[in-house]
Write a protein that holds these residues in place. Structure first.
Motif, PDB file in Angstrom:
ATOM      1  N   ASP A  75       0.801  -1.221   0.000  1.00 16.25           N
ATOM      2  CA  ASP A  75       0.000   0.000   0.000  1.00 16.25           C
ATOM      3  C   ASP A  75       0.840   1.280   0.000  1.00 16.25           C
ATOM      4  OD1 ASP A  75       0.987  -0.413   2.544  1.00 16.25           O
ATOM      5  OD2 ASP A  75      -0.826   0.220   3.565  1.00 16.25           O
ATOM      6  N   GLY A  76       2.121   1.189  -0.367  1.00 12.92           N
ATOM      7  CA  GLY A  76       2.926   2.402  -0.403  1.00 12.92           C
ATOM      8  C   GLY A  76       4.405   2.142  -0.621  1.00 12.92           C
ATOM      9  N   LEU A  77       5.203   3.199  -0.358  1.00 15.16           N
ATOM     10  CA  LEU A  77       6.644   3.159  -0.599  1.00 15.16           C
ATOM     11  C   LEU A  77       7.415   3.730   0.581  1.00 15.16           C
ATOM     12  CD1 LEU A  77       6.785   4.737  -4.181  1.00 15.16           C
ATOM     13  CD2 LEU A  77       7.008   2.319  -3.619  1.00 15.16           C
ATOM     14  N   GLN A  78       8.693   3.374   0.646  1.00 15.25           N
ATOM     15  CA  GLN A  78       9.637   4.042   1.529  1.00 15.25           C
ATOM     16  C   GLN A  78      10.719   4.626   0.636  1.00 15.25           C
ATOM     17  OE1 GLN A  78      11.129   2.011   5.051  1.00 15.25           O
ATOM     18  NE2 GLN A  78      13.153   2.894   4.702  1.00 15.25           N
ATOM     19  N   THR A  79      10.997   5.909   0.804  1.00  6.73           N
ATOM     20  CA  THR A  79      12.013   6.567  -0.002  1.00  6.73           C
ATOM     21  C   THR A  79      12.988   7.300   0.898  1.00  6.73           C
ATOM     22  OG1 THR A  79      10.690   8.586  -0.240  1.00  6.73           O
ATOM     23  CG2 THR A  79      10.440   6.925  -1.954  1.00  6.73           C
ATOM     24  N   LYS A  80      14.110   7.693   0.320  1.00  6.10           N
ATOM     25  CA  LYS A  80      15.032   8.568   1.013  1.00  6.10           C
ATOM     26  C   LYS A  80      15.446   9.664   0.045  1.00  6.10           C
ATOM     27  CE  LYS A  80      19.505   6.351   0.172  1.00  6.10           C
ATOM     28  NZ  LYS A  80      20.718   5.810   0.791  1.00  6.10           N
ATOM     29  N   VAL A  81      15.779  10.801   0.627  1.00  6.08           N
ATOM     30  CA  VAL A  81      16.222  11.934  -0.169  1.00  6.08           C
ATOM     31  C   VAL A  81      17.183  12.757   0.685  1.00  6.08           C
ATOM     32  CG1 VAL A  81      14.275  13.441   0.482  1.00  6.08           C
ATOM     33  CG2 VAL A  81      15.443  13.803  -1.707  1.00  6.08           C
ATOM     34  N   LYS A  82      18.157  13.371   0.030  1.00  2.00           N
ATOM     35  CA  LYS A  82      19.151  14.164   0.744  1.00  2.00           C
ATOM     36  C   LYS A  82      18.556  15.523   1.115  1.00  2.00           C
ATOM     37  CE  LYS A  82      23.378  13.861  -0.588  1.00  2.00           C
ATOM     38  NZ  LYS A  82      24.618  13.983  -1.385  1.00  2.00           N
ATOM     39  N   ILE A  83      18.888  15.967   2.337  1.00  2.00           N
ATOM     40  CA  ILE A  83      18.520  17.306   2.806  1.00  2.00           C
ATOM     41  C   ILE A  83      19.790  18.131   2.875  1.00  2.00           C
ATOM     42  CG2 ILE A  83      17.665  18.661   4.752  1.00  2.00           C
ATOM     43  CD1 ILE A  83      15.877  16.391   5.486  1.00  2.00           C
TER      44      ILE A  83
ATOM     45  N   MET B  38      10.554  -5.295  -5.716  1.00  2.00           N
ATOM     46  CA  MET B  38       9.421  -6.229  -5.750  1.00  2.00           C
ATOM     47  C   MET B  38       9.883  -7.634  -6.144  1.00  2.00           C
ATOM     48  SD  MET B  38       6.741  -4.830  -4.631  1.00  2.00           S
ATOM     49  CE  MET B  38       5.507  -6.015  -5.112  1.00  2.00           C
ATOM     50  N   GLU B  39      10.888  -7.709  -6.990  1.00  2.00           N
ATOM     51  CA  GLU B  39      11.413  -9.010  -7.407  1.00  2.00           C
ATOM     52  C   GLU B  39      11.990  -9.767  -6.209  1.00  2.00           C
ATOM     53  OE1 GLU B  39      11.966 -12.067  -9.929  1.00  2.00           O
ATOM     54  OE2 GLU B  39      11.012 -10.176 -10.476  1.00  2.00           O
ATOM     55  N   THR B  40      12.632  -9.045  -5.293  1.00  2.00           N
ATOM     56  CA  THR B  40      13.228  -9.709  -4.121  1.00  2.00           C
ATOM     57  C   THR B  40      12.189 -10.007  -3.043  1.00  2.00           C
ATOM     58  OG1 THR B  40      13.792  -7.623  -3.056  1.00  2.00           O
ATOM     59  CG2 THR B  40      15.458  -8.589  -4.496  1.00  2.00           C
ATOM     60  N   LYS B  41      11.125  -9.227  -2.975  1.00  2.00           N
ATOM     61  CA  LYS B  41      10.119  -9.420  -1.920  1.00  2.00           C
ATOM     62  C   LYS B  41       9.076 -10.466  -2.287  1.00  2.00           C
ATOM     63  CE  LYS B  41       9.263  -6.023   0.997  1.00  2.00           C
ATOM     64  NZ  LYS B  41       8.767  -4.802   1.587  1.00  2.00           N
ATOM     65  N   LYS B  42       8.881 -10.657  -3.554  1.00  2.00           N
ATOM     66  CA  LYS B  42       7.913 -11.614  -4.088  1.00  2.00           C
ATOM     67  C   LYS B  42       6.526 -11.478  -3.456  1.00  2.00           C
ATOM     68  CE  LYS B  42      10.743 -13.944  -6.808  1.00  2.00           C
ATOM     69  NZ  LYS B  42      10.735 -13.715  -8.167  1.00  2.00           N
ATOM     70  N   ASP B  43       6.148 -12.463  -2.620  1.00  2.00           N
ATOM     71  CA  ASP B  43       4.777 -12.537  -2.124  1.00  2.00           C
ATOM     72  C   ASP B  43       4.556 -11.877  -0.767  1.00  2.00           C
ATOM     73  OD1 ASP B  43       4.117 -14.015  -4.377  1.00  2.00           O
ATOM     74  OD2 ASP B  43       4.719 -15.897  -3.421  1.00  2.00           O
ATOM     75  N   ASN B  44       5.554 -11.173  -0.224  1.00  2.00           N
ATOM     76  CA  ASN B  44       5.402 -10.618   1.113  1.00  2.00           C
ATOM     77  C   ASN B  44       5.760  -9.128   1.150  1.00  2.00           C
ATOM     78  OD1 ASN B  44       4.974 -10.410   3.823  1.00  2.00           O
ATOM     79  ND2 ASN B  44       6.888 -11.404   4.419  1.00  2.00           N
ATOM     80  N   PRO B  45       4.954  -8.279   0.506  1.00  4.27           N
ATOM     81  CA  PRO B  45       5.310  -6.862   0.494  1.00  4.27           C
ATOM     82  C   PRO B  45       5.061  -6.136   1.810  1.00  4.27           C
ATOM     83  CG  PRO B  45       3.281  -7.210  -0.713  1.00  4.27           C
ATOM     84  CD  PRO B  45       3.794  -8.563  -0.310  1.00  4.27           C
ATOM     85  N   GLY B  46       4.175  -6.642   2.670  1.00  8.04           N
ATOM     86  CA  GLY B  46       3.915  -5.998   3.956  1.00  8.04           C
ATOM     87  C   GLY B  46       3.140  -4.693   3.816  1.00  8.04           C
ATOM     88  N   LYS B  47       2.970  -4.029   4.950  1.00  2.77           N
ATOM     89  CA  LYS B  47       2.216  -2.772   5.000  1.00  2.77           C
ATOM     90  C   LYS B  47       3.171  -1.598   5.204  1.00  2.77           C
ATOM     91  CE  LYS B  47      -2.108  -4.264   5.050  1.00  2.77           C
ATOM     92  NZ  LYS B  47      -3.082  -3.885   4.076  1.00  2.77           N
ATOM     93  N   THR B  48       2.766  -0.431   4.738  1.00  4.03           N
ATOM     94  CA  THR B  48       3.578   0.774   4.851  1.00  4.03           C
ATOM     95  C   THR B  48       3.676   1.263   6.289  1.00  4.03           C
ATOM     96  OG1 THR B  48       2.840   1.420   2.652  1.00  4.03           O
ATOM     97  CG2 THR B  48       3.878   3.120   3.979  1.00  4.03           C
TER      98      THR B  48
END
Length: 197
Positions: free
Chosen positions: A48-56, A128-138
């Motif tokens: 249901d979402g993503l985790q990202t990082k960005v430089k400050i 997604m290729e490495t997580k396959k069937d277990n993406p979990g929740k955000t």
């Protein structure tokens, strides 16, 4: 954002939006916390979402700046979380000019750019290729939630105008007359502050 705001970009460069003015009311436009959107990277993918990082980039003067990273999670339902220095996730207030909320806003805006979306889509596919069937929740399990600032519902013990009688075993009967209900006016509620460092 709940109110219209005018984004400010370092030297007019749209890859460096300001998320916090640190220059005070006489800001020269060259100091503050800026995102470097060219460093935006997807760290994790959830159902249901993503985790990202960005430089400050914390620009203190024309010659002095420091860099750090902010890690954010955001879900399709609009909720978002920032990772604090203590390693705990904190829910971010939405539709505010809080630096963490602006970070999510600018990340979402950057993802509408075709080249950025194409690059990040490749990163998402690899994860997604490495997580396959277990993406979990955000939503992180141990996230610190926003405080509930809504008014509590009326209590059963609160009575309307009129007389109330209550007997007491140890004393004579007591009669209380409520002549006017108390009035409370909330004039402003500051948004919760989130430590993004």
């Amino acid at each position: 954002m709940a109110e219209a705001f005018e984004p400010y970009y370092l030297n007019g460069d749209k890859t460096y939006p300001m998320i916090q003015n640190t220059g005070g009311i006489y800001n020269d436009g060259a100091t503050g916390l800026f995102l470097d959107l060219s460093t935006l990277t997807v760290e994790d993918v959830f159902e249901d979402g993503l985790q990202t990082k960005v430089k400050i980039v914390d620009v203190k003067s024309a010659q002095t700046y420091t860099e750090s990273w902010i890690h954010v999670r955001y879900s399709v339902d609009g909720k978002a979380w920032a990772l604090g220095q203590d390693g705990r996730w904190r829910e971010i207030p939405s539709n505010t000019e809080d630096p963490a909320a602006l970070t999510v806003y600018f990340i979402r805006q950057a993802m509408t750019d075709d080249s950025t979306r194409d690059r990040l889509s490749g990163e998402i596919d690899q994860i997604m290729e490495t997580k396959k069937d277990n993406p979990g929740k955000t939503a992180p399990d141990d996230a610190i939630p926003l405080m509930d600032v809504q008014a509590p519902p009326a209590q059963n013990g609160v009575k309307e105008k009129g007389s109330v009688q209550k007997g007491n075993d140890d004393a004579d009967q007591v009669t209380v007359t409520i002549t006017e209900a108390p009035k409370v006016e909330i004039t402003s509620t500051p948004p919760p502050q989130v430590d993004i460092t």
